[in-house]
Design a protein around this motif. Structure first.
Motif, mmCIF file in Angstrom:
data_model
loop_
_atom_site.group_PDB
_atom_site.id
_atom_site.type_symbol
_atom_site.label_atom_id
_atom_site.label_comp_id
_atom_site.label_asym_id
_atom_site.label_seq_id
_atom_site.Cartn_x
_atom_site.Cartn_y
_atom_site.Cartn_z
ATOM 1 N N GLN A 41 51.376 45.448 45.247
ATOM 2 C CA GLN A 41 51.458 46.044 43.923
ATOM 3 C C GLN A 41 52.077 45.036 42.967
ATOM 4 O OE1 GLN A 41 53.023 49.983 43.738
ATOM 5 N NE2 GLN A 41 52.751 50.133 41.521
ATOM 6 N N ASN A 42 51.568 45.060 41.730
ATOM 7 C CA ASN A 42 52.111 44.216 40.678
ATOM 8 C C ASN A 42 52.004 44.993 39.370
ATOM 9 O OD1 ASN A 42 53.000 42.265 38.954
ATOM 10 N ND2 ASN A 42 51.356 40.812 39.373
ATOM 11 N N GLY A 43 53.094 45.636 38.995
ATOM 12 C CA GLY A 43 53.084 46.426 37.770
ATOM 13 C C GLY A 43 52.117 47.588 37.858
ATOM 14 N N ARG A 44 51.174 47.640 36.904
ATOM 15 C CA ARG A 44 50.209 48.744 36.880
ATOM 16 C C ARG A 44 49.044 48.523 37.845
ATOM 17 N NH1 ARG A 44 47.310 48.782 32.995
ATOM 18 N NH2 ARG A 44 47.794 46.772 32.017
ATOM 19 N N LEU A 45 48.994 47.377 38.451
ATOM 20 C CA LEU A 45 47.900 47.063 39.369
ATOM 21 C C LEU A 45 48.385 47.116 40.815
ATOM 22 C CD1 LEU A 45 46.311 43.931 37.620
ATOM 23 C CD2 LEU A 45 45.774 46.333 37.282
ATOM 24 N N SER A 46 47.505 47.588 41.667
ATOM 25 C CA SER A 46 47.756 47.498 43.096
ATOM 26 C C SER A 46 46.440 47.281 43.810
ATOM 27 C CB SER A 46 48.471 48.744 43.623
ATOM 28 O OG SER A 46 47.648 49.887 43.471
ATOM 29 N N ALA A 47 46.525 46.768 45.028
ATOM 30 C CA ALA A 47 45.321 46.498 45.802
ATOM 31 C C ALA A 47 45.596 46.804 47.261
ATOM 32 C CB ALA A 47 44.879 45.051 45.625
ATOM 33 N N THR A 48 44.534 47.242 47.931
ATOM 34 C CA THR A 48 44.588 47.516 49.365
ATOM 35 C C THR A 48 43.359 46.918 50.004
ATOM 36 O OG1 THR A 48 45.826 49.570 49.103
ATOM 37 C CG2 THR A 48 44.541 49.316 51.120
ATOM 38 N N THR A 49 43.545 46.194 51.098
ATOM 39 C CA THR A 49 42.421 45.689 51.888
ATOM 40 C C THR A 49 42.529 46.245 53.299
ATOM 41 O OG1 THR A 49 42.232 43.643 50.619
ATOM 42 C CG2 THR A 49 41.277 43.648 52.831
ATOM 43 N N VAL A 50 41.452 46.893 53.736
ATOM 44 C CA VAL A 50 41.352 47.374 55.116
ATOM 45 C C VAL A 50 40.365 46.454 55.819
ATOM 46 C CG1 VAL A 50 40.899 49.346 56.603
ATOM 47 C CG2 VAL A 50 41.802 49.705 54.287
ATOM 48 N N ALA A 51 40.902 45.416 56.428
ATOM 49 C CA ALA A 51 40.051 44.355 56.977
ATOM 50 C C ALA A 51 39.141 44.872 58.090
ATOM 51 C CB ALA A 51 40.917 43.208 57.482
ATOM 52 N N THR A 52 39.641 45.792 58.897
ATOM 53 C CA THR A 52 38.846 46.306 60.025
ATOM 54 C C THR A 52 37.639 47.095 59.541
ATOM 55 O OG1 THR A 52 40.330 48.195 60.115
ATOM 56 C CG2 THR A 52 40.778 46.377 61.638
ATOM 57 N N GLU A 53 37.726 47.661 58.340
ATOM 58 C CA GLU A 53 36.604 48.417 57.804
ATOM 59 C C GLU A 53 35.880 47.649 56.698
ATOM 60 O OE1 GLU A 53 37.423 52.504 56.948
ATOM 61 O OE2 GLU A 53 38.785 52.700 58.651
ATOM 62 N N ARG A 54 36.336 46.423 56.433
ATOM 63 C CA ARG A 54 35.627 45.491 55.558
ATOM 64 C C ARG A 54 35.490 45.998 54.125
ATOM 65 N NH1 ARG A 54 31.151 43.324 59.943
ATOM 66 N NH2 ARG A 54 32.681 42.484 61.403
ATOM 67 N N TYR A 55 36.599 46.435 53.569
ATOM 68 C CA TYR A 55 36.589 46.769 52.158
ATOM 69 C C TYR A 55 37.961 46.553 51.544
ATOM 70 C CZ TYR A 55 38.916 51.290 52.975
ATOM 71 O OH TYR A 55 39.812 52.270 53.308
ATOM 72 N N SER A 56 37.958 46.407 50.225
ATOM 73 C CA SER A 56 39.186 46.285 49.470
ATOM 74 C C SER A 56 39.060 47.124 48.202
ATOM 75 C CB SER A 56 39.452 44.824 49.098
ATOM 76 O OG SER A 56 40.690 44.674 48.426
ATOM 77 N N LEU A 57 40.178 47.655 47.759
ATOM 78 C CA LEU A 57 40.224 48.483 46.557
ATOM 79 C C LEU A 57 41.243 47.909 45.582
ATOM 80 C CD1 LEU A 57 40.332 52.003 48.238
ATOM 81 C CD2 LEU A 57 38.324 50.834 47.325
ATOM 82 N N LEU A 58 40.890 47.908 44.311
ATOM 83 C CA LEU A 58 41.811 47.513 43.249
ATOM 84 C C LEU A 58 42.055 48.745 42.375
ATOM 85 C CD1 LEU A 58 43.335 45.221 41.692
ATOM 86 C CD2 LEU A 58 41.261 44.988 40.306
ATOM 87 N N TYR A 59 43.321 49.108 42.219
ATOM 88 C CA TYR A 59 43.695 50.251 41.410
ATOM 89 C C TYR A 59 44.313 49.769 40.099
ATOM 90 C CZ TYR A 59 43.685 52.459 46.059
ATOM 91 O OH TYR A 59 43.348 52.885 47.319
ATOM 92 N N ILE A 60 43.834 50.341 39.017
ATOM 93 C CA ILE A 60 44.426 50.066 37.704
ATOM 94 C C ILE A 60 44.934 51.395 37.164
ATOM 95 C CG2 ILE A 60 44.068 49.137 35.392
ATOM 96 C CD1 ILE A 60 41.625 47.634 36.486
ATOM 97 N N SER A 61 46.213 51.466 36.894
ATOM 98 C CA SER A 61 46.776 52.708 36.348
ATOM 99 C C SER A 61 47.143 52.509 34.880
ATOM 100 C CB SER A 61 48.012 53.124 37.146
ATOM 101 O OG SER A 61 49.026 52.159 37.008
ATOM 102 N N SER A 62 47.112 53.629 34.152
ATOM 103 C CA SER A 62 47.478 53.629 32.727
ATOM 104 C C SER A 62 46.822 52.449 31.994
ATOM 105 C CB SER A 62 48.996 53.552 32.579
ATOM 106 O OG SER A 62 49.631 54.603 33.272
ATOM 107 N N SER A 63 45.516 52.394 32.061
ATOM 108 C CA SER A 63 44.781 51.228 31.553
ATOM 109 C C SER A 63 45.069 50.968 30.069
ATOM 110 C CB SER A 63 43.286 51.405 31.784
ATOM 111 O OG SER A 63 42.823 52.580 31.156
ATOM 112 N N GLN A 64 45.011 49.696 29.711
ATOM 113 C CA GLN A 64 45.221 49.240 28.340
ATOM 114 C C GLN A 64 43.997 48.443 27.891
ATOM 115 O OE1 GLN A 64 48.893 47.003 28.514
ATOM 116 N NE2 GLN A 64 50.100 48.803 29.123
ATOM 117 N N THR A 65 43.841 48.308 26.581
ATOM 118 C CA THR A 65 42.671 47.598 26.068
ATOM 119 C C THR A 65 42.636 46.153 26.574
ATOM 120 O OG1 THR A 65 43.859 47.064 24.040
ATOM 121 C CG2 THR A 65 42.469 49.035 24.007
ATOM 122 N N THR A 66 43.799 45.599 26.829
ATOM 123 C CA THR A 66 43.861 44.216 27.332
ATOM 124 C C THR A 66 43.389 44.093 28.777
ATOM 125 O OG1 THR A 66 46.176 44.600 27.854
ATOM 126 C CG2 THR A 66 45.689 43.481 25.776
#
Lengths: 111, 115
Positions: A55-80
């Motif tokens: 996690q880094n501020g409003r962003l977080s990421a999870t990778t499940v290597a055994t299932e071969r996928y990764s997710l990027l979460y953006i919370s409280s999105s901003q125009t930037t």
């Protein structure tokens, strides 16, 4: 070679909304990075995450290597946050570090 | 500290001209990569250096493309007899480790337009 698929291809959000971007890959990986490409073309490192959760501020990421996928979460999105988000992987059997990129998710955050 | 820098940022060439694109990696980084990004696409790998040795050039699209890193620091990507299909953004990246599995840091890119 290894294939990388990102979804959705496009995403439009209102400011303040949350979102989840997905990256599927077809083989084992040594390296997985998430990047944000800003409107000026600069690729900005978000996460180095071949496995686990970060996690880094409003962003977080999870990778499940055994299932071969990764997710990027953006919370409280901003125009930037607008721009293109890329997932890139280095195949496990590659010895040099070459990254294979997905096609990206283009995010537009409206005020 | 300073990141990866590239020059020029923009280059316009007439078809058939030769061009040279420069990359200054982060100081001390062993690995250096070149990628090509066409409009609306993700970057695609061109070539990889470990110090001054070019260990992988499998992504270079033709023998008109040549890259070097003679002293293991600055790298130059040269394109001879440019064609319109060479128009793209050329990105350079560097990483500290010599065997992959490490964060790659990208420069701002050089946008090449071939007329």
């Amino acid at each position: 070679g290894i294939q990388v698929e990102q979804s959705p291809p496009d995403l439009i959000l209102q400011e303040g909304a949350n979102s989840t971007l997905r990256c599927n890959f077809s083989d084992s990986v040594n390296n997985l990075q998430w990047f944000h490409q800003n409107p000026w073309g600069q690729l900005i490192n978000l996460f180095y995450i071949p496995s686990g959760t970060k996690q880094n501020g409003r962003l977080s990421a999870t990778t499940v290597a055994t299932e071969r996928y990764s997710l990027l979460y953006i919370s409280s999105s901003q125009t930037t946050d607008s721009g293109v988000y890329f997932c890139a992987v280095e195949g496990f059997y590659n010895q040099g570090g070459k990254l294979i990129f997905g096609q990206g998710t283009e995010l537009s955050v409206k005020p | 500290g300073a990141g990866v820098s590239q020059s020029p940022r923009y280059k316009v060439a007439k078809r058939g001209q030769d061009v040279a694109l420069r990359c200054d990696p982060i100081s001390g980084h062993v690995s250096l990569f070149w990628y090509q990004q066409a409009l609306g696409q993700g970057p695609e790998f061109l070539t990889y250096f470990q110090n001054e040795a070019q260990l992988d050039k499998s992504g270079l699209p033709s023998d008109r493309f040549f890259a070097e890193r003679p002293e293991g620091s600055v790298s130059t990507l040269k394109i001879q007899r440019t064609q319109q299909e060479d128009s793209a953004v050329y990105l350079c990246a560097s990483s500290f480790m010599d065997r992959g599995a490490d964060t790659q840091y990208f420069g701002p890119g050089t946008r090449l337009t071939v007329l």
